[in-house]
Enzyme design. Structure first.
Site, mmCIF file in Angstrom:
data_model
loop_
_atom_site.group_PDB
_atom_site.id
_atom_site.type_symbol
_atom_site.label_atom_id
_atom_site.label_comp_id
_atom_site.label_asym_id
_atom_site.label_seq_id
_atom_site.Cartn_x
_atom_site.Cartn_y
_atom_site.Cartn_z
ATOM 1 N N GLU A 174 34.526 31.599 46.591
ATOM 2 C CA GLU A 174 34.224 32.995 46.273
ATOM 3 C C GLU A 174 34.422 33.224 44.773
ATOM 4 O OE1 GLU A 174 35.762 37.493 47.454
ATOM 5 O OE2 GLU A 174 37.193 35.860 47.123
ATOM 6 N N ASP A 226 39.082 31.530 49.012
ATOM 7 C CA ASP A 226 39.206 32.894 48.509
ATOM 8 C C ASP A 226 39.467 32.904 46.998
ATOM 9 O OD1 ASP A 226 39.633 35.815 49.101
ATOM 10 O OD2 ASP A 226 41.634 35.335 48.321
#
Length: 612
Positions: A357, A328
């Site tokens: 990400e 993330d």
């Protein structure tokens, strides 16, 4: 065996004669035969730093003891010889001649195939699931007295009761749809007072949230998925924790959090890390800034914290038998830490895959983090994959914009033309949408024909496709972009649901059509070697059509996107250099074979042809 040893370890850690009790030992166990011979163990208990540790076990050496600001932590660094055997390592804590505690630390046997485990690849199709919103397999864990955020299915941001058992119950559906990997939004404990269902504010790095199940159930999910040929990808958050994380009651050191634990918002200006004119202020306020006050930002420059986070990811891969990691908010973490993190994970698991990400539409910034990219500053990264956000945006705009010299299908072509920036463009994860953006059916204005074109594109373009749960039945959010609405409940996941997408009961005709289309497309893709490993070749879009090819020794494919309101015939002269060896083609979803000269691509469709 693993669970028994951990339970035994905790039992003997609290003898009746103890002067001290350990509240936490993290990681709770480790394995012999790991690539790295160093292991850091965090001991947590009242005034534990007042004690002197020692250990006794053949092949294990205590090489360093580190005390921090809080007296309630003690960090031990062990060196494990290559020939060390599984067993219980006796860790003693002493004050003078008094042995206050003997902790039996488990070293477990490692699966022989663990180091060489295969990661997800272009052979796979990934199914992204928000666990709270997929299926409720165990209503007994919907609300728990020890956790403040209770079941509230009427609230978009509330907990709806989905859990790991619900996913296990529907693995057959996932398999039948043609998905070969599942990525779950984080399942670790989120003991936050509200809005905890999304999972991105962890309060315990080593515990599955009990409203989802248990560590053992997560392990069982992975095992049952693997038995069906489905890998499991863990969603890891390295950048921040939840404000109710147990650390927040007793931080190990004053530099455990960025900005000394005080909220300073991130600027989100990731460009500062690459800007040759950027100031240190801009760089720091991007990387060290917090997302929100309830997500304290971790300082991975602290070496103890850095090692803790690295070992935690290794522990979950090893414990649950995982095939990959989704990271993330990748670039918000300390860059040098990310270099260390990716190197360590790939050293332990050379074939593992990890996808970061980096949500920007600038392909040069996305490419910067991927391994084998030629960088301007010599930065080292072993990160295999990133999400291709630039291509996602180009696809949506390309399908919904009018065709002219700089918009429409040309936008897709130009995005792919930037692949020279990437070290390994074929390893990027491509996706029509995800849990943080409007549903692809909504982005495509609720048009089923454009939706089918998008599904064909992402299933056949270079890279590894990921699809968000519900995409296969046209879930949409036309009236709200609230994340709780985007992450809607999957129909049929709750006993009282009127619609059931698992069985098809009461689904709309369009939803059934879409589901059948996706099932056929993804099951065909499983054996499409040209999609898995073929060269990508494309022609610049012309007059509302876009042609690209996947070419390999065993299979050759041509994909045609036709945005026009009427059928189009192939321009054989224009594509002669690619088509010269072929005379016929079979449309793979219908099975219809046609001479190349007679191919007509229907209006507003994407067609896949196997060339012969």
């Amino acid at each position: 065996m693993t669970r028994w040893l951990i339970g035994f370890c905790l039992l003997v850690s609290l003898p009746s004669f103890a002067d001290i009790q350990l509240q936490r030992v993290e990681p709770a166990n480790w394995w012999v035969g790991m690539q790295s011979q160093r292991l850091q163990i965090m001991l947590y208990g009242e005034q534990v730093s007042d004690y002197e540790p020692s250990l006794h076990y053949p092949g294990v050496t205590l090489v360093n003891t580190e005390r921090v600001d809080s007296p309630n932590y003690l960090f031990l660094t062990l060196e494990l010889a290559k020939e060390v055997k599984p067993g219980l390592v006796s860790i003693q804590l002493r004050q003078g001649d008094n042995i206050a505690l003997v902790h039996k630390y488990p070293l477990l046997a490692r699966d022989n195939a663990s180091a060489g485990r295969p990661g997800f690849s272009a052979k796979d199709s990934i199914y992204l699931i928000t666990p709270d919103r997929f299926a409720n397999g165990n209503p007994d864990n919907d609300s728990l007295s020890a956790l403040e955020d209770k079941l509230n299915r009427t609230a978009p941001g509330g907990r709806h009761g989905g859990d790991l058992q619900g996913i296990i119950n529907h693995l057959d559906y996932i398999q039948a749809m043609g998905f070969t990997q599942i990525w779950l939004n984080p399942v670790l404990e989120n003991a936050m007072p509200s809005y905890s269902y999304h999972g991105y504010a962890a309060t315990d790095f080593y515990r599955v949230d009990p409203r989802y199940g248990s560590n053992a159930l997560y392990q069982q999910l992975a095992q049952q998925a693997n038995a069906r040929g489905i890998g499991v990808i863990i969603d890891v958050v390295l950048n921040h924790i939840g404000s109710q994380h147990w650390w927040m009651q007793d931080l190990p050191s004053s530099d455990w959090l960025n900005f000394s634990g005080q909220f300073v918002a991130t600027t989100h200006r990731r460009e500062a890390l690459h800007d040759p004119y950027a100031t240190d202020w801009d760089k720091r306020h991007f990387s060290d800034g917090w997302f929100v006050e309830t997500m304290p930002d971790l300082n991975q420059r602290n070496p103890l914290l850095a090692t803790y986070l690295i070992q935690n990811s290794i522990w979950w891969v090893e414990y649950a038998g995982l095939s990959g990691i989704r990271i993330d908010t990748y670039s918000y973490s300390e860059p040098e830490f990310l270099s260390q993190y990716t190197a360590r994970l790939m050293a332990e698991y050379p074939n593992l895959n990890m996808v970061g990400e980096e949500w920007t539409l600038n392909p040069s910034i996305v490419a910067y983090w991927q391994r084998d990219t030629q960088r301007h500053d010599g930065y080292q990264s072993q990160l295999p994959s990133l999400f291709d956000f630039p291509l996602q945006a180009a696809l949506v705009s390309g399908l919904t914009s009018q065709e002219n010299w700089n918009s429409g299908l040309r936008e897709i072509y130009l995005s792919l033309a930037n692949d020279y920036l990437y070290g390994r463009p074929q390893d990027l994860v491509v996706m029509p949408d995800n849990h943080d953006m409007s549903r692809i059916f909504t982005q495509l204005q609720g048009d089923p024909q454009l939706w089918r074109m998008a599904m064909v594109f992402f299933a056949t373009v270079r890279g590894i496709p990921q699809f968000f749960y519900g995409t296969e039945i046209l879930l949409a959010n036309p009236d709200s972009d609230d994340h709780g609405e985007i992450r809607a409940d999957f129909p049929g996941g709750w006993p009282a649901d009127k619609q059931n997408a698992f069985t098809g009961e009461h689904l709309s005709p369009d939803a059934k059509m879409a589901q059948n289309f996706m099932r056929q497309l993804l099951n065909w893709r499983k054996n499409a070697v040209a999609v898995h490993q073929g060269r990508f070749v494309h022609y610049a879009p012309l007059e509302g059509t876009y042609h690209y090819f996947r070419l390999s020794e065993k299979q050759n494919l041509m994909v045609v996107l036709n945005k026009n309101d009427q059928p189009v015939k192939l321009d054989l002269q224009r594509m002669r250099e690619t088509l010269t060896e072929f005379s016929t083609a079979t449309e793979v979803l219908s099975g219809k074979s046609t001479a190349l000269a007679d191919i007509s691509v229907p209006a507003r469709t994407a067609s896949i042809f196997e060339l012969n």
